[in-house]
Motif scaffolding. Structure first.
Motif, PDB file in Angstrom:
ATOM      1  N   THR A 185       0.862  -1.185   0.000  1.00  0.00           N
ATOM      2  CA  THR A 185       0.000   0.000   0.000  1.00  0.00           C
ATOM      3  C   THR A 185       0.898   1.235   0.000  1.00  0.00           C
ATOM      4  O   THR A 185       1.734   1.389   0.898  1.00  0.00           O
ATOM      5  N   PRO A 186       0.736   2.118  -1.000  1.00  0.00           N
ATOM      6  CA  PRO A 186       1.637   3.279  -1.041  1.00  0.00           C
ATOM      7  C   PRO A 186       1.388   4.211   0.143  1.00  0.00           C
ATOM      8  O   PRO A 186       0.248   4.458   0.524  1.00  0.00           O
ATOM      9  N   VAL A 187       2.468   4.718   0.700  1.00  0.00           N
ATOM     10  CA  VAL A 187       2.391   5.536   1.916  1.00  0.00           C
ATOM     11  C   VAL A 187       2.213   7.015   1.542  1.00  0.00           C
ATOM     12  O   VAL A 187       2.885   7.518   0.635  1.00  0.00           O
TER      13      VAL A 187
ATOM     14  N   GLY B 187      12.171   6.676  -8.360  1.00  0.00           N
ATOM     15  CA  GLY B 187      13.446   5.976  -8.170  1.00  0.00           C
ATOM     16  C   GLY B 187      13.320   4.657  -7.435  1.00  0.00           C
ATOM     17  O   GLY B 187      14.279   3.882  -7.365  1.00  0.00           O
ATOM     18  N   THR B 188      12.139   4.401  -6.879  1.00  0.00           N
ATOM     19  CA  THR B 188      11.922   3.181  -6.076  1.00  0.00           C
ATOM     20  C   THR B 188      10.521   2.661  -6.415  1.00  0.00           C
ATOM     21  O   THR B 188       9.645   2.634  -5.547  1.00  0.00           O
ATOM     22  N   ILE B 189      10.321   2.237  -7.646  1.00  0.00           N
ATOM     23  CA  ILE B 189       8.945   1.976  -8.108  1.00  0.00           C
ATOM     24  C   ILE B 189       8.307   0.786  -7.388  1.00  0.00           C
ATOM     25  O   ILE B 189       7.091   0.748  -7.211  1.00  0.00           O
ATOM     26  N   GLY B 190       9.100  -0.178  -6.924  1.00  0.00           N
ATOM     27  CA  GLY B 190       8.565  -1.304  -6.133  1.00  0.00           C
ATOM     28  C   GLY B 190       7.377  -1.956  -6.804  1.00  0.00           C
ATOM     29  O   GLY B 190       7.429  -2.359  -7.973  1.00  0.00           O
ATOM     30  N   GLY B 191       6.264  -2.043  -6.075  1.00  0.00           N
ATOM     31  CA  GLY B 191       5.050  -2.657  -6.627  1.00  0.00           C
ATOM     32  C   GLY B 191       4.265  -1.710  -7.520  1.00  0.00           C
ATOM     33  O   GLY B 191       3.234  -2.094  -8.079  1.00  0.00           O
ATOM     34  N   GLY B 192       4.709  -0.447  -7.606  1.00  0.00           N
ATOM     35  CA  GLY B 192       4.013   0.511  -8.464  1.00  0.00           C
ATOM     36  C   GLY B 192       2.811   1.145  -7.783  1.00  0.00           C
ATOM     37  O   GLY B 192       1.963   1.736  -8.448  1.00  0.00           O
ATOM     38  N   GLY B 193       2.752   1.069  -6.454  1.00  0.00           N
ATOM     39  CA  GLY B 193       1.622   1.658  -5.727  1.00  0.00           C
ATOM     40  C   GLY B 193       1.553   3.169  -5.908  1.00  0.00           C
ATOM     41  O   GLY B 193       0.505   3.716  -6.283  1.00  0.00           O
ATOM     42  N   HIS B 194       2.678   3.852  -5.676  1.00  0.00           N
ATOM     43  CA  HIS B 194       2.678   5.307  -5.903  1.00  0.00           C
ATOM     44  C   HIS B 194       2.514   5.607  -7.383  1.00  0.00           C
ATOM     45  O   HIS B 194       1.814   6.533  -7.769  1.00  0.00           O
TER      46      HIS B 194
ATOM     47  N   GLY C 207      10.386   4.595 -14.208  1.00  0.00           N
ATOM     48  CA  GLY C 207      10.396   3.814 -12.962  1.00  0.00           C
ATOM     49  C   GLY C 207      11.702   3.040 -12.840  1.00  0.00           C
ATOM     50  O   GLY C 207      12.118   2.332 -13.754  1.00  0.00           O
ATOM     51  N   ILE C 208      12.359   3.203 -11.675  1.00  0.00           N
ATOM     52  CA  ILE C 208      13.641   2.523 -11.423  1.00  0.00           C
ATOM     53  C   ILE C 208      13.486   1.658 -10.174  1.00  0.00           C
ATOM     54  O   ILE C 208      12.782   2.050  -9.226  1.00  0.00           O
ATOM     55  N   ASP C 209      14.089   0.513 -10.166  1.00  0.00           N
ATOM     56  CA  ASP C 209      14.194  -0.281  -8.925  1.00  0.00           C
ATOM     57  C   ASP C 209      15.396  -1.213  -9.059  1.00  0.00           C
ATOM     58  O   ASP C 209      15.712  -1.684 -10.160  1.00  0.00           O
TER      59      ASP C 209
ATOM     60  N   GLY D 204      17.897  -0.769 -11.800  1.00  0.00           N
ATOM     61  CA  GLY D 204      19.124  -0.054 -11.488  1.00  0.00           C
ATOM     62  C   GLY D 204      19.009   0.642 -10.150  1.00  0.00           C
ATOM     63  O   GLY D 204      17.980   0.568  -9.482  1.00  0.00           O
ATOM     64  N   ASN D 205      20.105   1.305  -9.784  1.00  0.00           N
ATOM     65  CA  ASN D 205      20.155   2.024  -8.520  1.00  0.00           C
ATOM     66  C   ASN D 205      19.772   3.481  -8.790  1.00  0.00           C
ATOM     67  O   ASN D 205      20.274   4.084  -9.742  1.00  0.00           O
ATOM     68  N   PHE D 206      18.942   4.059  -7.934  1.00  0.00           N
ATOM     69  CA  PHE D 206      18.539   5.448  -8.193  1.00  0.00           C
ATOM     70  C   PHE D 206      19.721   6.413  -8.093  1.00  0.00           C
ATOM     71  O   PHE D 206      19.639   7.547  -8.545  1.00  0.00           O
TER      72      PHE D 206
ATOM     73  N   ALA E 229       6.435  -6.702  -0.628  1.00  0.00           N
ATOM     74  CA  ALA E 229       6.739  -7.937  -1.375  1.00  0.00           C
ATOM     75  C   ALA E 229       8.072  -8.518  -0.910  1.00  0.00           C
ATOM     76  O   ALA E 229       8.213  -9.730  -0.768  1.00  0.00           O
ATOM     77  N   GLN E 230       9.041  -7.631  -0.684  1.00  0.00           N
ATOM     78  CA  GLN E 230      10.362  -8.120  -0.240  1.00  0.00           C
ATOM     79  C   GLN E 230      10.285  -8.660   1.191  1.00  0.00           C
ATOM     80  O   GLN E 230      10.769  -9.755   1.477  1.00  0.00           O
ATOM     81  N   ILE E 231       9.638  -7.919   2.077  1.00  0.00           N
ATOM     82  CA  ILE E 231       9.563  -8.362   3.481  1.00  0.00           C
ATOM     83  C   ILE E 231       8.775  -9.659   3.595  1.00  0.00           C
ATOM     84  O   ILE E 231       9.136 -10.557   4.352  1.00  0.00           O
TER      85      ILE E 231
ATOM     86  N   SER F 181      24.830   5.286   1.446  1.00  0.00           N
ATOM     87  CA  SER F 181      25.648   5.969   0.431  1.00  0.00           C
ATOM     88  C   SER F 181      24.847   6.155  -0.865  1.00  0.00           C
ATOM     89  O   SER F 181      24.988   7.169  -1.548  1.00  0.00           O
ATOM     90  N   SER F 182      23.967   5.174  -1.192  1.00  0.00           N
ATOM     91  CA  SER F 182      23.109   5.346  -2.375  1.00  0.00           C
ATOM     92  C   SER F 182      22.201   6.557  -2.192  1.00  0.00           C
ATOM     93  O   SER F 182      21.971   7.335  -3.124  1.00  0.00           O
ATOM     94  N   LEU F 183      21.698   6.707  -0.971  1.00  0.00           N
ATOM     95  CA  LEU F 183      20.781   7.825  -0.703  1.00  0.00           C
ATOM     96  C   LEU F 183      21.509   9.165  -0.838  1.00  0.00           C
ATOM     97  O   LEU F 183      21.012  10.091  -1.498  1.00  0.00           O
TER      98      LEU F 183
HETATM   99  C1  SAM Z   1       9.143   1.088  -0.046  1.00  0.00           C
HETATM  100  S1  SAM Z   1       9.432   0.230  -1.541  1.00  0.00           S
HETATM  101  C2  SAM Z   1       8.664   1.233  -2.763  1.00  0.00           C
HETATM  102  C3  SAM Z   1       7.201   1.001  -2.900  1.00  0.00           C
HETATM  103  C4  SAM Z   1       6.530   1.774  -3.997  1.00  0.00           C
HETATM  104  N1  SAM Z   1       6.648   3.201  -3.795  1.00  0.00           N
HETATM  105  C5  SAM Z   1       5.066   1.365  -4.119  1.00  0.00           C
HETATM  106  O1  SAM Z   1       4.208   2.194  -3.787  1.00  0.00           O
HETATM  107  O2  SAM Z   1       4.783   0.249  -4.524  1.00  0.00           O
HETATM  108  C6  SAM Z   1      11.115   0.527  -1.848  1.00  0.00           C
HETATM  109  C7  SAM Z   1      11.643  -0.035  -3.137  1.00  0.00           C
HETATM  110  O3  SAM Z   1      12.827   0.662  -3.436  1.00  0.00           O
HETATM  111  C8  SAM Z   1      13.791  -0.218  -3.942  1.00  0.00           C
HETATM  112  N2  SAM Z   1      15.078   0.422  -3.638  1.00  0.00           N
HETATM  113  C9  SAM Z   1      15.613   0.677  -2.439  1.00  0.00           C
HETATM  114  N3  SAM Z   1      16.785   1.312  -2.577  1.00  0.00           N
HETATM  115  C10 SAM Z   1      16.980   1.500  -3.902  1.00  0.00           C
HETATM  116  C11 SAM Z   1      18.020   2.105  -4.688  1.00  0.00           C
HETATM  117  N4  SAM Z   1      19.077   2.667  -4.117  1.00  0.00           N
HETATM  118  N5  SAM Z   1      17.863   2.128  -6.023  1.00  0.00           N
HETATM  119  C12 SAM Z   1      16.781   1.574  -6.614  1.00  0.00           C
HETATM  120  N6  SAM Z   1      15.794   0.962  -5.932  1.00  0.00           N
HETATM  121  C13 SAM Z   1      15.889   0.926  -4.591  1.00  0.00           C
HETATM  122  C14 SAM Z   1      13.520  -1.522  -3.235  1.00  0.00           C
HETATM  123  O4  SAM Z   1      14.002  -2.608  -4.003  1.00  0.00           O
HETATM  124  C15 SAM Z   1      11.990  -1.518  -3.103  1.00  0.00           C
HETATM  125  O5  SAM Z   1      11.390  -2.171  -4.184  1.00  0.00           O
END
Ligand code: SAM
Length: 314
Positions: free
Chosen positions: A12-14, A34-41, A57-59, A84-86, A113-115, A222-224
């Protein structure tokens, strides 16, 4: 990850309404998630974008990208997806012919999904291999990371990234365990922590140790740091960045970096006064951090620790 598609949809997107309200200024614009995940947002944001817009969308997680390919295949807005990495979003955008963007969203941490997939090793509530890599195609997993570290460094890691004060005791127990066999599963690690931490603090300590290892395995901080700098560089004038963080280490970086970039500083201080220019990269949009409402926390307990910060490129 066999169950991934349904797992991703469970996320569920926050603070989705707040993200949409702050991020989207131009419905025809170019946006990076940068963190598309499940695509909720993405789903919520795409509803506000036109067929002239571009949504990138990147993940790091290949299963998230595969999932979103299916989820958004009929989108009227163009959706480009990239594993890829954001922190490399400038290179990803450039490959797509994009030089500037109108908005960047970073929703940090792990997805439901990951947890909820025991085979990914993120959760201490279920048994699985101690992997913890978001990108399963590269990097070192948590078992090997633990194996590679001397006790002192392991303790420092647990203290620094987990803010766990029993870090020395836990590191020593892990190293003792490893004398017999490697820490290969989430249950191995949980049982070690449970044996050395007494009473009601067990669950908190478990959460902190798992968080510490996850941050280290994925080099999250460091990615952040790099990702924030690059995102701001990539923003067009008036473009916005919105970041959702879930623990104090992340939030501190976001808060400090956005604040620093929103202060005026002197460009080329070595030049004579007349040639110097006062520059300011960002205007803060959230002087005070935004937290989810009580009702959102009730309906989505995973939103509890979320903090939203945003800024606009000057
Ligand atoms: C909280 S979830 C995102 C959920 C998404 N916003 C949604 O509503 O479905 C975080 C996602 O970010 C990805 N992620 C975390 N760090 C990342 C990075 N440095 N680069 C790319 N993806 C990253 C994770 O693999 C995970 O899928």
């Amino acid at each position: 990850m066999g169950s991934d598609v349904s797992g991703n949809e469970r996320h569920t997107p926050v603070m989705a309404e707040e993200v949409k309200r702050i991020l989207i200024r131009d419905p025809d614009g170019v946006y990076i998630d940068g963190t598309i995940g499940g695509g909720g947002h993405a789903k919520v944001l795409l509803d506000k974008l036109t067929d002239k817009a571009l949504y990138i969308g990147i993940d790091r997680d290949a299963t998230a990208i595969e999932h979103c390919k299916k989820r958004f295949k009929n989108s009227t807005t163009t959706v480009e997806l990239c594993k890829g990495n954001f922190s490399m979003m400038n290179e990803i955008a450039e490959r797509m012919g994009v030089k500037g963007v109108d908005g960047v969203l970073l929703d940090l941490g792990v997805s439901s999904a990951q947890i909820d997939s025991p085979e990914r090793g993120f959760s201490f509530s279920s048994d699985g291999p101690l992997d913890m890599r978001m990108d399963q195609d590269s990097g070192i997993n948590a078992t090997d990371l633990i194996k590679s570290l001397p006790e002192r460094e392991l303790a420092d890691l647990i203290y620094e990234f987990g803010e766990e004060r029993h870090s020395r005791k836990i590191a020593s127990a892990i190293v003792n365990f490893q004398k017999k066999s490697p820490v290969e599963t989430t249950s191995d690690l949980s049982s070690i922590v449970k044996r050395v931490i007494m009473g009601s603090m067990k669950t908190k300590s478990l959460a902190r140790v798992f968080q510490a290892l996850r941050i280290a395995v994925n080099e999250e901080l460091s990615s952040l740091e790099k990702g924030l700098t690059i995102a701001v560089e990539l923003l067009n004038k008036g473009g916005r960045i919105v970041v959702l963080s879930y623990h104090s280490l992340e939030d501190r970086i976001v808060k400090n970096q956005l604040r620093d970039m929103s202060k005026s500083r002197i460009e080329a201080p070595e030049m004579p006064t007349g040639y110097r220019e006062q520059v300011k990269l960002l205007n803060l949009l959230t002087k005070k951090v935004i937290r989810p409402t009580e009702s959102e926390i009730r309906s989505n307990p995973r939103s509890r620790s979320a903090r939203l910060r945003a800024a606009e490129k000057v």
